[in-house]
Design a protein around this motif. Structure first.
Motif, PDB file in Angstrom:
ATOM      1  N   TYR A   1     -15.242 -27.676  -8.955  1.00 44.69           N
ATOM      2  CA  TYR A   1     -15.268 -28.818  -9.879  1.00 44.69           C
ATOM      3  C   TYR A   1     -15.967 -28.426 -11.177  1.00 44.69           C
ATOM      4  O   TYR A   1     -15.462 -28.692 -12.271  1.00 44.69           O
ATOM      5  N   SER A   2     -17.114 -27.787 -11.081  1.00 41.70           N
ATOM      6  CA  SER A   2     -17.869 -27.383 -12.273  1.00 41.70           C
ATOM      7  C   SER A   2     -17.072 -26.402 -13.128  1.00 41.70           C
ATOM      8  O   SER A   2     -16.994 -26.550 -14.351  1.00 41.70           O
ATOM      9  N   ASP A   3     -16.482 -25.404 -12.471  1.00 39.45           N
ATOM     10  CA  ASP A   3     -15.656 -24.441 -13.203  1.00 39.45           C
ATOM     11  C   ASP A   3     -14.465 -25.147 -13.843  1.00 39.45           C
ATOM     12  O   ASP A   3     -14.099 -24.869 -14.982  1.00 39.45           O
TER      13      ASP A   3
ATOM     14  N   GLY B   1     -12.684 -46.953  -9.997  1.00 40.57           N
ATOM     15  CA  GLY B   1     -12.489 -46.735  -8.566  1.00 40.57           C
ATOM     16  C   GLY B   1     -11.064 -46.356  -8.206  1.00 40.57           C
ATOM     17  O   GLY B   1     -10.834 -45.635  -7.238  1.00 40.57           O
ATOM     18  N   PHE B   2     -10.103 -46.815  -8.978  1.00 38.50           N
ATOM     19  CA  PHE B   2      -8.697 -46.523  -8.713  1.00 38.50           C
ATOM     20  C   PHE B   2      -8.330 -45.096  -9.131  1.00 38.50           C
ATOM     21  O   PHE B   2      -7.553 -44.432  -8.455  1.00 38.50           O
ATOM     22  N   THR B   3      -8.887 -44.603 -10.240  1.00 38.52           N
ATOM     23  CA  THR B   3      -8.485 -43.309 -10.778  1.00 38.52           C
ATOM     24  C   THR B   3      -9.465 -42.172 -10.491  1.00 38.52           C
ATOM     25  O   THR B   3      -9.181 -41.020 -10.802  1.00 38.52           O
ATOM     26  N   ALA B   4     -10.621 -42.484  -9.911  1.00 40.64           N
ATOM     27  CA  ALA B   4     -11.652 -41.462  -9.696  1.00 40.64           C
ATOM     28  C   ALA B   4     -11.153 -40.292  -8.847  1.00 40.64           C
ATOM     29  O   ALA B   4     -11.409 -39.125  -9.176  1.00 40.64           O
ATOM     30  N   ASP B   5     -10.439 -40.586  -7.776  1.00 41.53           N
ATOM     31  CA  ASP B   5      -9.932 -39.503  -6.924  1.00 41.53           C
ATOM     32  C   ASP B   5      -8.934 -38.624  -7.670  1.00 41.53           C
ATOM     33  O   ASP B   5      -8.906 -37.405  -7.492  1.00 41.53           O
ATOM     34  N   PHE B   6      -8.113 -39.223  -8.525  1.00 38.69           N
ATOM     35  CA  PHE B   6      -7.152 -38.444  -9.311  1.00 38.69           C
ATOM     36  C   PHE B   6      -7.873 -37.545 -10.314  1.00 38.69           C
ATOM     37  O   PHE B   6      -7.538 -36.364 -10.451  1.00 38.69           O
ATOM     38  N   GLN B   7      -8.880 -38.073 -11.010  1.00 34.35           N
ATOM     39  CA  GLN B   7      -9.645 -37.263 -11.960  1.00 34.35           C
ATOM     40  C   GLN B   7     -10.311 -36.089 -11.240  1.00 34.35           C
ATOM     41  O   GLN B   7     -10.333 -34.971 -11.752  1.00 34.35           O
ATOM     42  N   ASP B   8     -10.844 -36.335 -10.057  1.00 29.90           N
ATOM     43  CA  ASP B   8     -11.453 -35.273  -9.265  1.00 29.90           C
ATOM     44  C   ASP B   8     -10.405 -34.230  -8.882  1.00 29.90           C
ATOM     45  O   ASP B   8     -10.644 -33.029  -8.993  1.00 29.90           O
ATOM     46  N   LEU B   9      -9.234 -34.689  -8.459  1.00 30.27           N
ATOM     47  CA  LEU B   9      -8.144 -33.798  -8.048  1.00 30.27           C
ATOM     48  C   LEU B   9      -7.732 -32.875  -9.189  1.00 30.27           C
ATOM     49  O   LEU B   9      -7.653 -31.653  -9.012  1.00 30.27           O
ATOM     50  N   ILE B  10      -7.462 -33.433 -10.375  1.00 37.61           N
ATOM     51  CA  ILE B  10      -6.993 -32.574 -11.461  1.00 37.61           C
ATOM     52  C   ILE B  10      -8.093 -31.642 -11.960  1.00 37.61           C
ATOM     53  O   ILE B  10      -7.812 -30.511 -12.336  1.00 37.61           O
ATOM     54  N   THR B  11      -9.330 -32.099 -11.920  1.00 38.04           N
ATOM     55  CA  THR B  11     -10.421 -31.220 -12.353  1.00 38.04           C
ATOM     56  C   THR B  11     -10.586 -30.057 -11.385  1.00 38.04           C
ATOM     57  O   THR B  11     -10.704 -28.901 -11.801  1.00 38.04           O
TER      58      THR B  11
ATOM     59  N   TYR C   1      -8.351 -28.950  -8.894  1.00 40.05           N
ATOM     60  CA  TYR C   1      -7.173 -28.127  -8.601  1.00 40.05           C
ATOM     61  C   TYR C   1      -6.482 -27.582  -9.840  1.00 40.05           C
ATOM     62  O   TYR C   1      -6.274 -26.371  -9.952  1.00 40.05           O
ATOM     63  N   ALA C   2      -6.110 -28.442 -10.782  1.00 39.25           N
ATOM     64  CA  ALA C   2      -5.421 -27.940 -11.980  1.00 39.25           C
ATOM     65  C   ALA C   2      -6.331 -27.023 -12.778  1.00 39.25           C
ATOM     66  O   ALA C   2      -5.974 -25.904 -13.128  1.00 39.25           O
ATOM     67  N   TRP C   3      -7.539 -27.523 -13.058  1.00 35.96           N
ATOM     68  CA  TRP C   3      -8.441 -26.784 -13.937  1.00 35.96           C
ATOM     69  C   TRP C   3      -9.331 -25.799 -13.186  1.00 35.96           C
ATOM     70  O   TRP C   3      -9.580 -24.697 -13.678  1.00 35.96           O
ATOM     71  N   GLY C   4      -9.815 -26.151 -12.002  1.00 36.98           N
ATOM     72  CA  GLY C   4     -10.741 -25.299 -11.265  1.00 36.98           C
ATOM     73  C   GLY C   4     -10.085 -24.252 -10.394  1.00 36.98           C
ATOM     74  O   GLY C   4     -10.683 -23.210 -10.116  1.00 36.98           O
ATOM     75  N   GLU C   5      -8.858 -24.490  -9.946  1.00 31.75           N
ATOM     76  CA  GLU C   5      -8.162 -23.522  -9.090  1.00 31.75           C
ATOM     77  C   GLU C   5      -7.105 -22.727  -9.858  1.00 31.75           C
ATOM     78  O   GLU C   5      -6.948 -21.538  -9.614  1.00 31.75           O
ATOM     79  N   ILE C   6      -6.359 -23.369 -10.746  1.00 28.80           N
ATOM     80  CA  ILE C   6      -5.251 -22.694 -11.415  1.00 28.80           C
ATOM     81  C   ILE C   6      -5.654 -22.111 -12.773  1.00 28.80           C
ATOM     82  O   ILE C   6      -5.484 -20.922 -13.022  1.00 28.80           O
TER      83      ILE C   6
END
Length: 126
Positions: free
Chosen positions: A5-7, A30-40, A42-47
């Protein structure tokens, strides 16, 4: 906070800019928090943190895919990101010309219009 997440947040801010990321975080609920976490994570931290491609190349690929799929809002955001990652106006134009051949003229036509609007707002972009 995990290292992924930090990376991811570090790369997300470097590519998209603090202003964009701060707006996205401010709109998180509360509705979008999980999505923001996911993109941070996986998209940004993993890819986007992988060593296999540099950020310029990732920007070229991202512009191509977003243009081909007609995702105009994301495309506009990533035109700015491409400039931040070192692409020039001419290189963005070349990416979109490539899109015209492989994804179709209508997709490229829309992408050129989006990029033209974005670039008009950034007159000092190379």
């Amino acid at each position: 906070m995990s290292d992924t997440y930090s990376d991811g947040m570090t790369v997300r801010r470097a590519v998209l800019g603090d202003e964009h990321v701060d707006r996205a975080i401010a709109r998180t609920d509360g509705f979008t928090a999980d999505f923001q976490d996911l993109i941070t994570r996986y998209a940004w931290g993993e890819i986007w943190t992988r060593d296999g491609l540099d950020r310029r190349t990732r920007s070229c690929i991202t512009l191509s895919i977003l243009a081909a799929l007609g995702h105009e809002n994301e495309l506009a955001m990533h035109v700015k990101a491409a400039l931040r990652n070192g692409l020039t106006r001419d290189e963005i134009k070349e990416v979109l010309l490539q899109v015209a051949i492989y994804a179709g003229v209508p997709a490229a036509n829309t992408a050129f219009a989006v990029a033209q609007r974005v670039l008009a707002d950034i007159p000092d972009a190379p």
